[in-house]
Design a protein around this motif. Sequence first.
Motif, short mmCIF file in Angstrom:
data_model
loop_
_atom_site.label_atom_id
_atom_site.label_comp_id
_atom_site.label_asym_id
_atom_site.label_seq_id
_atom_site.Cartn_x
_atom_site.Cartn_y
_atom_site.Cartn_z
N ALA A 61 17.19 -14.49 7.85
CA ALA A 61 18.55 -14.64 7.33
C ALA A 61 18.52 -14.98 5.85
O ALA A 61 19.35 -14.48 5.07
CB ALA A 61 19.30 -15.72 8.12
N GLY A 62 17.58 -15.82 5.43
CA GLY A 62 17.46 -16.16 4.02
C GLY A 62 17.08 -14.97 3.16
O GLY A 62 17.62 -14.77 2.07
N ILE A 63 16.16 -14.15 3.66
CA ILE A 63 15.76 -12.94 2.94
C ILE A 63 16.95 -11.99 2.81
O ILE A 63 17.23 -11.47 1.73
CB ILE A 63 14.57 -12.25 3.65
N ALA A 64 17.68 -11.78 3.90
CA ALA A 64 18.83 -10.88 3.88
C ALA A 64 19.92 -11.36 2.91
O ALA A 64 20.60 -10.56 2.29
CB ALA A 64 19.40 -10.72 5.29
N ALA A 65 20.06 -12.67 2.80
CA ALA A 65 21.09 -13.24 1.92
C ALA A 65 20.56 -13.50 0.51
O ALA A 65 21.26 -14.10 -0.30
CB ALA A 65 21.63 -14.53 2.52
N ARG A 66 19.34 -13.05 0.25
CA ARG A 66 18.69 -13.27 -1.06
C ARG A 66 18.57 -14.76 -1.38
O ARG A 66 18.75 -15.19 -2.50
CB ARG A 66 19.41 -12.53 -2.17
N LEU A 173 8.29 -9.92 9.59
CA LEU A 173 9.64 -9.45 9.29
C LEU A 173 9.61 -8.17 8.45
O LEU A 173 10.39 -7.25 8.68
CB LEU A 173 10.44 -10.53 8.55
N ARG A 174 8.69 -8.12 7.47
CA ARG A 174 8.59 -6.94 6.60
C ARG A 174 8.14 -5.72 7.36
O ARG A 174 8.64 -4.62 7.16
CB ARG A 174 7.65 -7.21 5.44
N THR A 175 7.14 -5.89 8.24
CA THR A 175 6.58 -4.73 8.93
C THR A 175 7.29 -4.43 10.23
O THR A 175 7.13 -3.34 10.78
CB THR A 175 5.08 -4.96 9.23
N GLY A 176 8.00 -5.42 10.75
CA GLY A 176 8.63 -5.25 12.06
C GLY A 176 7.62 -5.28 13.18
O GLY A 176 7.94 -5.03 14.33
N ALA A 177 6.36 -5.59 12.84
CA ALA A 177 5.30 -5.62 13.85
C ALA A 177 5.43 -6.88 14.67
O ALA A 177 5.86 -7.90 14.20
CB ALA A 177 3.94 -5.57 13.18
#
Length: 192
Positions: A61-66, A173-177
């Motif tokens: 959520a923090g990444i998505a909200a910058r 989160l970046r790779t979705g793995a």
Amino acid sequence: MDITELILDDHHEQRRLFAILEQIDRGETAALSAIWDRLAAFLELHAQAEEEIFYPELLQAGIAARRASGTEDETLDAIHDHNEIRDAVAEVARHQVGTDDWYAAVAAANLANSDHMAEEEREGLTDFRRLAGLARRHQLAVAFAAYEASNYAGVEPVDKDPLGYVRAAEATLRTGASGSLSVGSLKRIPPS
């Protein structure tokens, strides 16, 4: 149902169990031991559930909200706190139930846990309510409740490197793995 509410409910139960310990006569060692064993197992299960389900989602959520740096700092601090709580719980086990040393160790565990809960309630839970919608929080509440129910008998306490934890969660989160932060049989829930 909302994951932040389930976490708050767990915090209330932790506070209640610590308060019960304070009200039992020190000579009632069987009762003290039973309540402490339940509380110690619950503290670890709660920490593991947060580490498996809540904190990766707070980071996302923090990444998505910058706002990644803020949620990273909160997560680093929380994982560090969980390690301190684990260490405090382990210290209690080194003492005979009902002794002054045992009570002092329980008080230290209570302090470490209380400090963590207060900070989490002010920061992580508040931020997550602001950053994640109710539908998402509901999905995560289901996963959180299922995780705790599936592991009701307890989980193995394992200290984690806070920075390593955050980096692994962010990489997942970046790779979705799926990695060590997947929820076992509960697959990662796609964002709503």
